[in-house]
Design a protein around this motif. Structure first.
Motif, PDB file in Angstrom:
ATOM      1  N   LEU A 162       0.856  -1.183   0.000  1.00 21.43           N
ATOM      2  CA  LEU A 162       0.000   0.000   0.000  1.00 21.43           C
ATOM      3  C   LEU A 162       0.891   1.230   0.000  1.00 21.43           C
ATOM      4  N   LEU A 163       0.739   2.066  -1.018  1.00 23.40           N
ATOM      5  CA  LEU A 163       1.512   3.302  -1.127  1.00 23.40           C
ATOM      6  C   LEU A 163       0.552   4.481  -1.151  1.00 23.40           C
ATOM      7  N   SER A 164       0.707   5.399  -0.217  1.00 24.33           N
ATOM      8  CA  SER A 164      -0.113   6.609  -0.224  1.00 24.33           C
ATOM      9  C   SER A 164       0.766   7.796  -0.602  1.00 24.33           C
ATOM     10  N   CYS A 165       0.233   8.676  -1.433  1.00 28.29           N
ATOM     11  CA  CYS A 165       1.052   9.770  -1.949  1.00 28.29           C
ATOM     12  C   CYS A 165       0.178  10.808  -2.634  1.00 28.29           C
ATOM     13  N   ARG A 166       0.776  11.949  -2.881  1.00 32.36           N
ATOM     14  CA  ARG A 166       0.224  12.914  -3.822  1.00 32.36           C
ATOM     15  C   ARG A 166       0.945  12.741  -5.157  1.00 32.36           C
ATOM     16  N   ILE A 167       0.215  12.865  -6.230  1.00 34.87           N
ATOM     17  CA  ILE A 167       0.843  12.870  -7.553  1.00 34.87           C
ATOM     18  C   ILE A 167       1.095  14.333  -7.897  1.00 34.87           C
ATOM     19  N   ARG A 168       2.279  14.809  -7.505  1.00 34.27           N
ATOM     20  CA  ARG A 168       2.579  16.236  -7.643  1.00 34.27           C
ATOM     21  C   ARG A 168       3.148  16.580  -9.023  1.00 34.27           C
ATOM     22  N   TYR A 169       4.023  15.710  -9.501  1.00 34.08           N
ATOM     23  CA  TYR A 169       4.800  16.041 -10.680  1.00 34.08           C
ATOM     24  C   TYR A 169       4.778  14.874 -11.664  1.00 34.08           C
ATOM     25  N   GLN A 170       5.268  15.107 -12.853  1.00 30.00           N
ATOM     26  CA  GLN A 170       5.337  14.050 -13.856  1.00 30.00           C
ATOM     27  C   GLN A 170       6.197  12.891 -13.377  1.00 30.00           C
ATOM     28  N   ARG A 171       7.245  13.177 -12.607  1.00 26.15           N
ATOM     29  CA  ARG A 171       8.107  12.099 -12.126  1.00 26.15           C
ATOM     30  C   ARG A 171       7.367  11.131 -11.214  1.00 26.15           C
ATOM     31  N   ASP A 172       6.363  11.632 -10.471  1.00 26.70           N
ATOM     32  CA  ASP A 172       5.571  10.737  -9.632  1.00 26.70           C
ATOM     33  C   ASP A 172       4.780   9.761 -10.487  1.00 26.70           C
ATOM     34  N   GLN A 173       4.195  10.274 -11.571  1.00 28.18           N
ATOM     35  CA  GLN A 173       3.481   9.422 -12.504  1.00 28.18           C
ATOM     36  C   GLN A 173       4.437   8.442 -13.175  1.00 28.18           C
ATOM     37  N   ASN A 174       5.652   8.898 -13.444  1.00 31.46           N
ATOM     38  CA  ASN A 174       6.652   8.014 -14.045  1.00 31.46           C
ATOM     39  C   ASN A 174       6.956   6.836 -13.127  1.00 31.46           C
ATOM     40  N   PHE A 175       7.024   7.101 -11.822  1.00 26.07           N
ATOM     41  CA  PHE A 175       7.281   5.994 -10.893  1.00 26.07           C
ATOM     42  C   PHE A 175       6.148   4.973 -10.930  1.00 26.07           C
ATOM     43  N   LEU A 176       4.912   5.461 -10.973  1.00 30.81           N
ATOM     44  CA  LEU A 176       3.784   4.533 -11.028  1.00 30.81           C
ATOM     45  C   LEU A 176       3.862   3.654 -12.271  1.00 30.81           C
ATOM     46  N   GLU A 177       4.299   4.227 -13.373  1.00 29.41           N
ATOM     47  CA  GLU A 177       4.452   3.432 -14.591  1.00 29.41           C
ATOM     48  C   GLU A 177       5.564   2.399 -14.422  1.00 29.41           C
ATOM     49  N   MET A 178       6.640   2.772 -13.749  1.00 27.40           N
ATOM     50  CA  MET A 178       7.705   1.821 -13.465  1.00 27.40           C
ATOM     51  C   MET A 178       7.198   0.702 -12.563  1.00 27.40           C
ATOM     52  N   LEU A 179       6.399   1.071 -11.572  1.00 26.31           N
ATOM     53  CA  LEU A 179       5.849   0.087 -10.645  1.00 26.31           C
ATOM     54  C   LEU A 179       4.927  -0.883 -11.376  1.00 26.31           C
ATOM     55  N   LYS A 180       4.118  -0.354 -12.298  1.00 27.14           N
ATOM     56  CA  LYS A 180       3.185  -1.199 -13.050  1.00 27.14           C
ATOM     57  C   LYS A 180       3.915  -2.181 -13.960  1.00 27.14           C
ATOM     58  N   GLY A 181       5.165  -1.875 -14.292  1.00 28.19           N
ATOM     59  CA  GLY A 181       5.940  -2.797 -15.105  1.00 28.19           C
ATOM     60  C   GLY A 181       6.354  -4.049 -14.350  1.00 28.19           C
ATOM     61  N   ARG A 182       6.256  -4.007 -13.016  1.00 27.68           N
ATOM     62  CA  ARG A 182       6.718  -5.134 -12.205  1.00 27.68           C
ATOM     63  C   ARG A 182       5.642  -5.683 -11.268  1.00 27.68           C
ATOM     64  N   PHE A 183       4.579  -4.903 -11.039  1.00 32.62           N
ATOM     65  CA  PHE A 183       3.520  -5.311 -10.123  1.00 32.62           C
ATOM     66  C   PHE A 183       2.156  -5.002 -10.744  1.00 32.62           C
ATOM     67  N   SER A 184       1.136  -5.676 -10.255  1.00 33.76           N
ATOM     68  CA  SER A 184      -0.233  -5.267 -10.562  1.00 33.76           C
ATOM     69  C   SER A 184      -0.573  -4.100  -9.640  1.00 33.76           C
ATOM     70  N   VAL A 185      -1.045  -2.999 -10.199  1.00 29.96           N
ATOM     71  CA  VAL A 185      -1.253  -1.768  -9.433  1.00 29.96           C
ATOM     72  C   VAL A 185      -2.639  -1.211  -9.710  1.00 29.96           C
ATOM     73  N   ARG A 186      -3.336  -0.787  -8.657  1.00 28.00           N
ATOM     74  CA  ARG A 186      -4.583  -0.052  -8.858  1.00 28.00           C
ATOM     75  C   ARG A 186      -4.785   0.934  -7.712  1.00 28.00           C
ATOM     76  N   GLU A 187      -5.488   1.993  -8.004  1.00 32.20           N
ATOM     77  CA  GLU A 187      -5.816   2.997  -6.988  1.00 32.20           C
ATOM     78  C   GLU A 187      -7.010   2.505  -6.179  1.00 32.20           C
ATOM     79  N   VAL A 188      -6.890   2.522  -4.853  1.00 31.40           N
ATOM     80  CA  VAL A 188      -7.968   2.016  -4.000  1.00 31.40           C
ATOM     81  C   VAL A 188      -8.627   3.108  -3.168  1.00 31.40           C
ATOM     82  N   HIS A 189      -8.049   4.308  -3.151  1.00 32.14           N
ATOM     83  CA  HIS A 189      -8.676   5.404  -2.400  1.00 32.14           C
ATOM     84  C   HIS A 189      -8.139   6.736  -2.886  1.00 32.14           C
ATOM     85  N   TYR A 190      -9.004   7.742  -2.872  1.00 33.20           N
ATOM     86  CA  TYR A 190      -8.579   9.109  -3.175  1.00 33.20           C
ATOM     87  C   TYR A 190      -9.301  10.061  -2.247  1.00 33.20           C
TER      88      TYR A 190
END
Length: 210
Positions: A162-190
């Motif tokens: 479980l990772l909680s964060c703000r998506i502040r910048y493009q680099r944050d979104q880039n990390f999520l894409e990197m994470l999705k390359g190795r794990f199944s990822v979905r948003e469970v709360h906002y």
């Protein structure tokens, strides 16, 4: 990298970090976390993303933890063995918060341990953790590869992240894409009031079960 003003006259949104403690009510318990911005800066204050983890933890744990009763209760989940990690400079302060908030009989279940992503991972048994909780840990792009290496070392296919964060910048979104390359990822709360998201990640063979 986020740059934060470091003085007592900081803007209103940062004033809470200059308080000596922050109080939360969680699982029928009152938790008072000591803060020390002047001594340790961002390592010794509670960020909004930390609070968001608690919203989902019990419902998600209940889906994955096998216990004697049909529905896990707060006591059963709070009796888990937990490893709490930070950089070496913050360990003493972190240990003091654990001791202040856990009764003596439960303190041996909470181990405070140094962890720098990508380093000395042999100090942690590979794939032996059921849950990994991370709050506001994806803001520094230079650490992304080391963080992913660390998660892969700690996780089995049954581990829930479980990772909680703000998506502040493009680099944050880039990390999520990197994470999705190795794990199944979905948003469970906002939480729109704080702009904080909680993502669930799992290395799962059967993605339809995720």
């Amino acid at each position: 990298m986020a740059l934060v003003p470091y003085d007592d006259s900081a803007v209103w949104g940062l004033q809470k970090f200059h308080k000596s403690s922050s109080v939360y009510h969680f699982a029928n318990h009152t938790i008072q976390i000591k803060q020390n911005w002047k001594q340790l800066g961002v390592a010794a204050v509670v960020w909004d993303a930390v609070c968001m983890i608690k919203i989902n933890i019990f419902s998600i744990c209940a889906e994955h933890v096998s216990v004697s009763s049909p529905t896990p209760n707060n006591t059963e989940l709070l009796c888990a063995h937990v490893t709490i990690t930070d950089r070496e400079a913050a360990l003493e302060f972190l240990e003091s918060n654990v001791q202040a908030n856990l009764p003596p009989d439960l303190q041996p279940r909470a181990v405070v341990k140094e962890l720098t992503w990508g380093r000395n991972l042999g100090n942690f048994a590979p794939g032996k953790f059921d849950f990994i909780l991370g709050a506001d840990i994806i803001y520094l792009e230079d650490t992304f590869a080391d963080l992913l290496q660390t998660l892969e070392h700690l996780c089995s296919e049954h581990t829930v992240i479980l990772l909680s964060c703000r998506i502040r910048y493009q680099r944050d979104q880039n990390f999520l894409e990197m994470l999705k390359g190795r794990f199944s990822v979905r948003e469970v709360h906002y939480d729109p009031s704080k702009d904080v998201r909680v993502f669930k990640a799992q290395r799962s063979i059967h993605k339809e079960d995720f």
